[in-house]
Design an enzyme around this catalytic site. Structure first.
Site, PDB file in Angstrom:
ATOM      1  N   GLU A 161      -5.159  -6.141  -4.871  1.00 11.76           N
ATOM      2  CA  GLU A 161      -6.319  -6.276  -3.987  1.00 11.76           C
ATOM      3  C   GLU A 161      -5.922  -6.333  -2.520  1.00 11.76           C
ATOM      4  OE1 GLU A 161      -9.855  -6.002  -2.838  1.00 11.76           O
ATOM      5  OE2 GLU A 161      -9.833  -6.508  -4.967  1.00 11.76           O
ATOM      6  N   ILE A 212     -10.898  -8.673   2.328  1.00 13.51           N
ATOM      7  CA  ILE A 212     -12.187  -8.148   1.865  1.00 13.51           C
ATOM      8  C   ILE A 212     -12.122  -7.819   0.377  1.00 13.51           C
ATOM      9  CG2 ILE A 212     -13.928  -6.351   2.186  1.00 13.51           C
ATOM     10  CD1 ILE A 212     -12.778  -5.896   4.989  1.00 13.51           C
ATOM     11  N   LYS A 231       0.820  -1.219   0.000  1.00 11.33           N
ATOM     12  CA  LYS A 231       0.000   0.000   0.000  1.00 11.33           C
ATOM     13  C   LYS A 231       0.850   1.264   0.000  1.00 11.33           C
ATOM     14  CE  LYS A 231      -0.523  -0.928   4.911  1.00 11.33           C
ATOM     15  NZ  LYS A 231      -0.013  -2.301   4.769  1.00 11.33           N
ATOM     16  N   GLY A 290      -0.750  -9.234  19.727  1.00 10.99           N
ATOM     17  CA  GLY A 290      -0.164  -9.288  18.399  1.00 10.99           C
ATOM     18  C   GLY A 290      -0.849  -8.423  17.362  1.00 10.99           C
ATOM     19  N   LYS A 319      -4.016   3.726   2.327  1.00 17.94           N
ATOM     20  CA  LYS A 319      -5.179   3.019   1.792  1.00 17.94           C
ATOM     21  C   LYS A 319      -6.226   3.995   1.272  1.00 17.94           C
ATOM     22  CE  LYS A 319      -4.335  -0.821   4.959  1.00 17.94           C
ATOM     23  NZ  LYS A 319      -4.722  -1.492   6.221  1.00 17.94           N
ATOM     24  N   GLU A 348       2.207  -3.605  16.179  1.00 15.54           N
ATOM     25  CA  GLU A 348       3.623  -3.856  15.970  1.00 15.54           C
ATOM     26  C   GLU A 348       4.418  -3.319  17.154  1.00 15.54           C
ATOM     27  OE1 GLU A 348       4.816  -5.476  13.443  1.00 15.54           O
ATOM     28  OE2 GLU A 348       3.080  -5.540  12.100  1.00 15.54           O
ATOM     29  N   VAL A 352      -5.377  -3.140   0.403  1.00 14.81           N
ATOM     30  CA  VAL A 352      -6.390  -2.442   1.206  1.00 14.81           C
ATOM     31  C   VAL A 352      -7.372  -3.464   1.768  1.00 14.81           C
ATOM     32  CG1 VAL A 352      -8.217  -0.700   1.233  1.00 14.81           C
ATOM     33  CG2 VAL A 352      -6.209  -0.378  -0.234  1.00 14.81           C
TER      34      VAL A 352
END
Length: 430
Positions: free
Chosen positions: A131, A138, A107, A189, A207, A192, A134
């Protein structure tokens, strides 16, 4: 032309997502071959360092020479899962030059270099699919690029970062402060070690740039996106939203201006009514609300990150790219014909929730109301509580421009009776 040999795939990066892509390519090999019409062969896997056991990846395929792998000439599709700007940009361009199509989840690179990458793909008659860049698994970009290609999209409103949604959800459901919720996200988790890209809105802004470019057929870069993070959100802000029948979400908002002559793209925390579909998006899930002229309102919901979900999106693009290779066609390229300019944030019009710490004495409310009136910002509701000479004044406005609201807040700060502006938050989704 029907291909008889296997389609060869180079995988750049074998981290959380790359490992799952390699695994699924192996376990679903027969299904992928049936869907594509030809076998798909993992021809090489580029990594930073050797010696690590990578389950499901034959050691003989692993190399540290990513540049050599993409330049082989017999590679049909390159899967770029390294991330960042370099060496990803150079490797993708090399892949195009050597006849390969590219599938990427990058991204940041797309938001910064999208037009140049699309131009390189077009020059070399190659595909560029993204795809997975972002909202993870989904299916969102393909519907925008293809299913809604005959429609006019006016607005894209979404939760596109799972880490921040988890944090805000915990603040809402448990009453925790930002720091405590971030610690929990890290322990599970979701965050980060350095959560800056998520909590300061950089991830969501990249995004938003991609979404706006596709939705409005115009070039929107990362620098065009107004960005605010969630680090200043307090438990009091969340409680204030609840009193209004709202919840707080970090939203990516891409809008076409009412006159249709420009667009805006922004990422910031906002209050949205509990009745809005996005208000019910919990934990680390993502959801994007699309408003189109003919199709109406559409909502896309699901896991926005994670190795397996993101690998699903990568494999979907791989199938499309391989089908095109086999049949000799190309998928959709960049669509930027509209060339709509991006308006500055000051021209964005929405409602606002302002919390002021003021002196608890007669005339303060009237004085503050006069400041709003002087700057053309109409007040919808006011709530005031006071104790021991101090008071809290909460104002919700009607729709006003961001510039007008900013000038109002600065004027309020200069009043002797205003001891501080505790918070200012936009109200969206109405």
């Amino acid at each position: 032309m029907v291909r008889t040999r296997p389609l060869k795939v180079a995988l750049l990066g074998c981290g959380v997502v790359g490992t799952q892509v390699a695994r699924l390519m192996t376990t679903h090999a027969d299904d992928l071959a049936a869907r594509i019409g030809a076998p798909v062969e993992l021809a090489g896997v580029a990594v930073r360092r050797l010696g690590k056991d990578r389950e499901g990846v034959p050691p003989e395929l692993v190399t540290t020479d990513a540049a050599g792998l993409v330049a082989r000439g017999d590679i049909d599709v390159v899967l770029e899962l390294i991330g960042g700007i370099e060496p990803a940009r150079t490797l993708i361009n090399s892949a195009f030059e050597h006849g390969a199509s590219v599938v990427t989840a990058n991204k940041a690179l797309l938001a910064q270099e999208g037009p140049a990458l699309h131009a390189a793909a077009e020059k070399h008659a190659a595909d560029l699919y993204f795809e997975a860049s972002v909202a993870g698994a989904i299916p969102l970009l393909r519907p925008l690029r293809e299913s809604l290609a005959g429609d006019k999209v006016n607005r894209v409103l979404g939760i596109v970062n799972g880490t921040t949604n988890f944090i805000l959800d915990r603040m809402e459901s448990t009453g925790a402060g930002y720091g405590e919720a971030l610690q929990e996200a890290s322990a599970l988790g979701y965050a980060e070690a350095d959560p800056t890209a998520d909590v300061e809105g950089f991830d969501a802004a990249a995004k938003a740039a991609i979404l706006a470019g596709i939705a409005f057929h115009s070039r929107v870069g990362l620098d065009d996106v107004h960005r605010e993070g969630i680090t200043e959100i307090t438990a009091a802000d969340v409680a204030g939203a609840r009193q209004m029948g709202c919840t707080v979400k970090l939203l990516a908002i891409c809008e076409r201006a009412e006159d249709g002559r420009s667009v805006t793209a922004r990422v910031h925390p906002a209050m949205i009514p509990l009745s809005h579909p996005l208000a019910g998006v919990r934990e680390a899930y993502n959801a994007v609300f699309v408003e189109a002229e003919a199709a109406g309102r559409l909502m896309f919901y699901g896991p926005g990150a994670g190795g397996v979900p993101t690998a699903s999106a990568v494999l979907g693009d791989l199938v499309a790219a391989c089908r095109n290779k086999r049949g000799g066609g190309l998928g959709p390229g960049e669509s930027a014909y509209a060339r709509l300019p991006v308006s500055p944030m000051g021209e964005v019009v929405t409602r606002y929730h302002i919390s002021l710490d003021v002196a608890d004495k007669p005339g303060v409310l009237a004085q503050c109301a006069m400041v709003f009136a002087d700057h053309g910002v109409s007040i919808d509701t006011v709530r005031q509580t006071g104790k021991d000479g101090e008071a809290k004044l909460v104002v919700v406005t009607h729709r006003a421009s961001d510039a007008a609201l900013g000038a109002t807040v600065e004027a309020l700060r200069r009043l002797d009776t205003v001891h501080g502006v505790a918070s200012t938050m936009r109200v969206e989704g109405e």
